[in-house]
Every structure is written in C-alpha cells, then in structure tokens.
Design a protein around this motif. Sequence first.
Motif, short mmCIF file in Angstrom:
data_model
loop_
_atom_site.label_atom_id
_atom_site.label_comp_id
_atom_site.label_asym_id
_atom_site.label_seq_id
_atom_site.Cartn_x
_atom_site.Cartn_y
_atom_site.Cartn_z
N ARG A 53 -15.90 28.30 -68.72
CA ARG A 53 -16.79 27.58 -67.81
C ARG A 53 -18.26 27.77 -68.18
O ARG A 53 -19.14 27.40 -67.42
CB ARG A 53 -16.55 28.02 -66.36
N ALA A 54 -18.54 28.39 -69.32
CA ALA A 54 -19.93 28.58 -69.77
C ALA A 54 -20.73 29.41 -68.77
O ALA A 54 -21.82 29.01 -68.33
CB ALA A 54 -20.61 27.24 -70.04
N THR A 55 -20.18 30.57 -68.39
CA THR A 55 -20.91 31.46 -67.49
C THR A 55 -22.14 32.03 -68.20
O THR A 55 -22.23 32.04 -69.43
CB THR A 55 -20.00 32.59 -67.01
N VAL A 56 -23.08 32.50 -67.39
CA VAL A 56 -24.37 32.96 -67.90
C VAL A 56 -24.65 34.38 -67.40
O VAL A 56 -24.39 34.69 -66.23
CB VAL A 56 -25.50 32.02 -67.44
N SER A 57 -25.17 35.22 -68.26
CA SER A 57 -25.61 36.56 -67.87
C SER A 57 -26.93 36.41 -67.12
O SER A 57 -27.96 36.04 -67.70
CB SER A 57 -25.80 37.43 -69.12
N TYR B 215 -18.75 21.41 -76.60
CA TYR B 215 -18.65 22.85 -76.86
C TYR B 215 -17.76 23.55 -75.83
O TYR B 215 -17.13 24.56 -76.15
CB TYR B 215 -20.04 23.47 -76.85
N PHE B 216 -17.75 23.04 -74.60
CA PHE B 216 -16.94 23.65 -73.53
C PHE B 216 -16.08 22.55 -72.93
O PHE B 216 -16.53 21.80 -72.05
CB PHE B 216 -17.85 24.26 -72.46
N PRO B 217 -14.83 22.39 -73.39
CA PRO B 217 -13.98 21.27 -72.95
C PRO B 217 -13.72 21.25 -71.45
O PRO B 217 -13.68 20.16 -70.85
CB PRO B 217 -12.67 21.49 -73.73
N GLU B 218 -13.54 22.40 -70.81
CA GLU B 218 -13.17 22.40 -69.39
C GLU B 218 -14.22 21.70 -68.53
O GLU B 218 -13.88 20.78 -67.77
CB GLU B 218 -12.93 23.84 -68.91
N PRO B 219 -15.51 22.07 -68.62
CA PRO B 219 -16.53 21.33 -67.86
C PRO B 219 -17.12 20.15 -68.64
O PRO B 219 -17.94 19.40 -68.11
CB PRO B 219 -17.60 22.38 -67.60
N GLY B 220 -16.74 19.99 -69.92
CA GLY B 220 -17.25 18.89 -70.73
C GLY B 220 -18.69 19.07 -71.17
O GLY B 220 -19.42 18.09 -71.33
N ILE B 221 -19.10 20.29 -71.42
CA ILE B 221 -20.48 20.58 -71.81
C ILE B 221 -20.65 20.35 -73.31
O ILE B 221 -19.85 20.85 -74.13
CB ILE B 221 -20.85 22.02 -71.44
N THR B 222 -21.69 19.61 -73.67
CA THR B 222 -21.94 19.26 -75.07
C THR B 222 -23.00 20.16 -75.70
O THR B 222 -23.70 20.91 -75.02
CB THR B 222 -22.44 17.81 -75.17
N ASP C 65 -24.28 42.52 -54.59
CA ASP C 65 -22.97 42.58 -53.93
C ASP C 65 -22.63 41.32 -53.14
O ASP C 65 -21.65 41.30 -52.40
CB ASP C 65 -22.88 43.82 -53.03
N SER C 66 -23.42 40.26 -53.33
CA SER C 66 -23.13 39.01 -52.61
C SER C 66 -22.87 37.84 -53.56
O SER C 66 -22.86 36.68 -53.13
CB SER C 66 -24.29 38.67 -51.68
N VAL C 67 -22.66 38.14 -54.84
CA VAL C 67 -22.42 37.09 -55.83
C VAL C 67 -21.16 37.41 -56.63
O VAL C 67 -20.63 38.52 -56.56
CB VAL C 67 -23.62 36.94 -56.80
N GLN C 68 -20.72 36.43 -57.40
CA GLN C 68 -19.63 36.59 -58.33
C GLN C 68 -20.05 35.99 -59.67
O GLN C 68 -20.88 35.06 -59.71
CB GLN C 68 -18.36 35.89 -57.83
N PRO C 69 -19.51 36.48 -60.79
CA PRO C 69 -19.91 35.95 -62.10
C PRO C 69 -19.75 34.44 -62.22
O PRO C 69 -20.57 33.78 -62.87
CB PRO C 69 -18.98 36.69 -63.07
N ALA C 70 -18.72 33.89 -61.58
CA ALA C 70 -18.47 32.45 -61.68
C ALA C 70 -19.55 31.61 -61.00
O ALA C 70 -19.61 30.39 -61.20
CB ALA C 70 -17.10 32.12 -61.08
N ASP C 71 -20.40 32.25 -60.18
CA ASP C 71 -21.48 31.51 -59.53
C ASP C 71 -22.51 31.02 -60.54
O ASP C 71 -23.26 30.08 -60.25
CB ASP C 71 -22.20 32.40 -58.51
N PHE C 72 -22.57 31.68 -61.71
CA PHE C 72 -23.66 31.44 -62.64
C PHE C 72 -23.13 30.81 -63.92
O PHE C 72 -22.48 31.47 -64.74
CB PHE C 72 -24.38 32.75 -62.95
N THR C 73 -23.39 29.52 -64.09
CA THR C 73 -22.96 28.81 -65.28
C THR C 73 -24.15 28.06 -65.88
O THR C 73 -25.23 27.96 -65.27
CB THR C 73 -21.85 27.79 -64.96
#
Length: 342
Positions: free
Chosen positions: A250-254, A27-34, A263-271
Amino acid sequence: MADAVEIVVPGPQGDRRVRVTNPDKVYFPEPGITKRELVDYYLTVAEPLLAALLHRPTTLKRFPDGVEGEPFYAKRVPKGAPSWIEGVEITFPSGRTAVEVCPTEPAVLAWAANLGTFDFHPWPVRRSDVDRPDELRIDLDPQPGTTFDDAVRVALVLAEVLADAGVVGHPKTSGGRGVHVLARIRPEHDFVGVRRAVIALAREVTRRIPSLATVSWWKEERGRRVFLDFNQTARDRTIASAWSVRGTPRATVSTPLRWDQLDSVQPADFTLRTVPDWLAEHGDAHADLDDHPQAIDTLLEWADRDARDHGLGDLPYPPDHPKMPGEPPRVQPSRERRPPKS
C-alpha cells in the motif's frame, strides 16, 4: 503512455530539469500508484525530507520493477548521474570506500525516484565529518507474535529512559510494524562509542519492561518481545528516513509524530497518498530536531556501570563487520551449547 516527461524542479541553485522515464509505469499495483506519483510525492514532501537527508551520505533502496520486483541498495553515485548530484566518500566496515549520494536539493529526490528509489537510507553523519555520528537512532522491531502497539508501549518507556539520560527523542513510524526514535547528538564520538551508548540505553529499557523488550541479537532468544536493534547504529547500517515510502503493497510511509500522537495511529494510516494531507494539517513533527544537539555522556556512564557492576560488555556486531575488540563470539547460543560429536 508517455515514454518520458521532463519536469522543472526549482532549487537553491536555480531550476533543474529532471527527465522521468515511463511515468505511467505502475509501481504499486494494489493502489495503482505510478512512477510519476512517486516523483510528485517526493517533491511535495521535499522540504521536511531534505531536512532529514541534507548533507548526509544516503543509500538508495531502489525498486526498478516496482514493489513486486527485487529491490537493491545503491551505495554509490551511479554512472551518468547529472553533474549536480553531489556525493561524499564513506568507508565501509571492510575498509573499502565509495562515493555515496549526498542530497542537497529537491531535484535530487526527483532524480532518485525516477531510478525507482522508494526509500532513502541516510547515514547518521554529515559529510563534514563522516566518522562521527550526529544522530542517535533506536529501531524498535516487533518480533513474531508482537505488534505495532507493542512497539509503541516500548517506545513510551524508551522516552522516559531517554529523559532520565537528559536526551530528547523524536518518534516516527517505520513504515512497517515498528517504531524509530531519533535524537540529535553532538558529533563527539565515533560509531563504536555511539553504538555503546545505544546498547546501554536499550539495556535500561529492558530492565524496566523485561517481558516486553529485548536486546538479544539471536532470534531464538527474543521470544514474543520487541527487539531494540542496537546494531542499526553500527557503521553502514541505516534505517529508512522520515517521509520515505516503504516497499509495502500500500506504499506506506515512515512518518514523524509527536509523542502524544504515537498511541493513536497505525502504520496503515500513512501512505504515499495520505501523507501530504497529514503534513499540511499537522506539520513536520521533527521540525525542531536539529535545534538542540545533545550530549550522550550519561548513556556512556551507564555503559561503564553495566561493564563494571554487572559484567555486561559488548554485544555481537552484524556479520559483515570484522571481528571487533571486546565483541562476544558470533555463535548462535543453541549451537554453542551443542555437545561435540563423539
């Protein structure tokens, strides 16, 4: 490659058997998530996710061909759904109705993931009263030239304004560049009333930080500011739930956060692959969201004040809504000012 696997999902009504077709489909080719990883993820976060979805009409954003395919919003319980998939009738702005999925147990999440559902979009109502929201939602949407960090700065001011109105908000990453803030409210007002309260709230934020925040519906007027999208409170407008996987490479997560974490995180931290460990370590920052339903009387008083003292009335509705009482013209400002052709 397996054509299908059957998994057993425990639940309040006993075990359910959920068939997962093509589990090895990427489903997500970049990280290879199925697909199977997506199903397993939703079962891992089932407890906090169901807290966000339980008994809410929920639109499924489906990506049957994966993140690189064309998604669509499923607003009706599909034919052939298992008998234990519950639904509730909702009314669209057009007046048409539909029976929408109403999640009640973990197996619903696995079933939806098998259909290619990445994110769950719950209405801000419970099925016991589908016309009176019990959730106030503010969507902070960074415009071109602004960033997630800008959205965080606006969100922190928003938290102060909410406190002045006697309301406690709960932030989360949107899974994209933005921030969502949720507040549990008493289901005492219809969609129009809650939207009116959100407009008053957003206007107060823009008064305090006019160079950073805007409520301008028309993109040409927003500039390099964060848009407080008041129309996400309109009927049939939804945002992705907490713990939803978003349609990003990258299949980020809300992901729910505490205010002191924002103020100490970034969206890319959460996948999809990092969030289960985050949840295990930090717990659900929205676990107490339901504990104290709040009144929005002060926000509605602000709306009355804005109309009375500043001549500030309603703002445009989304284009799929019928013309609403008191709504200004839905005309792009540059077109409205254009002189007529001779």
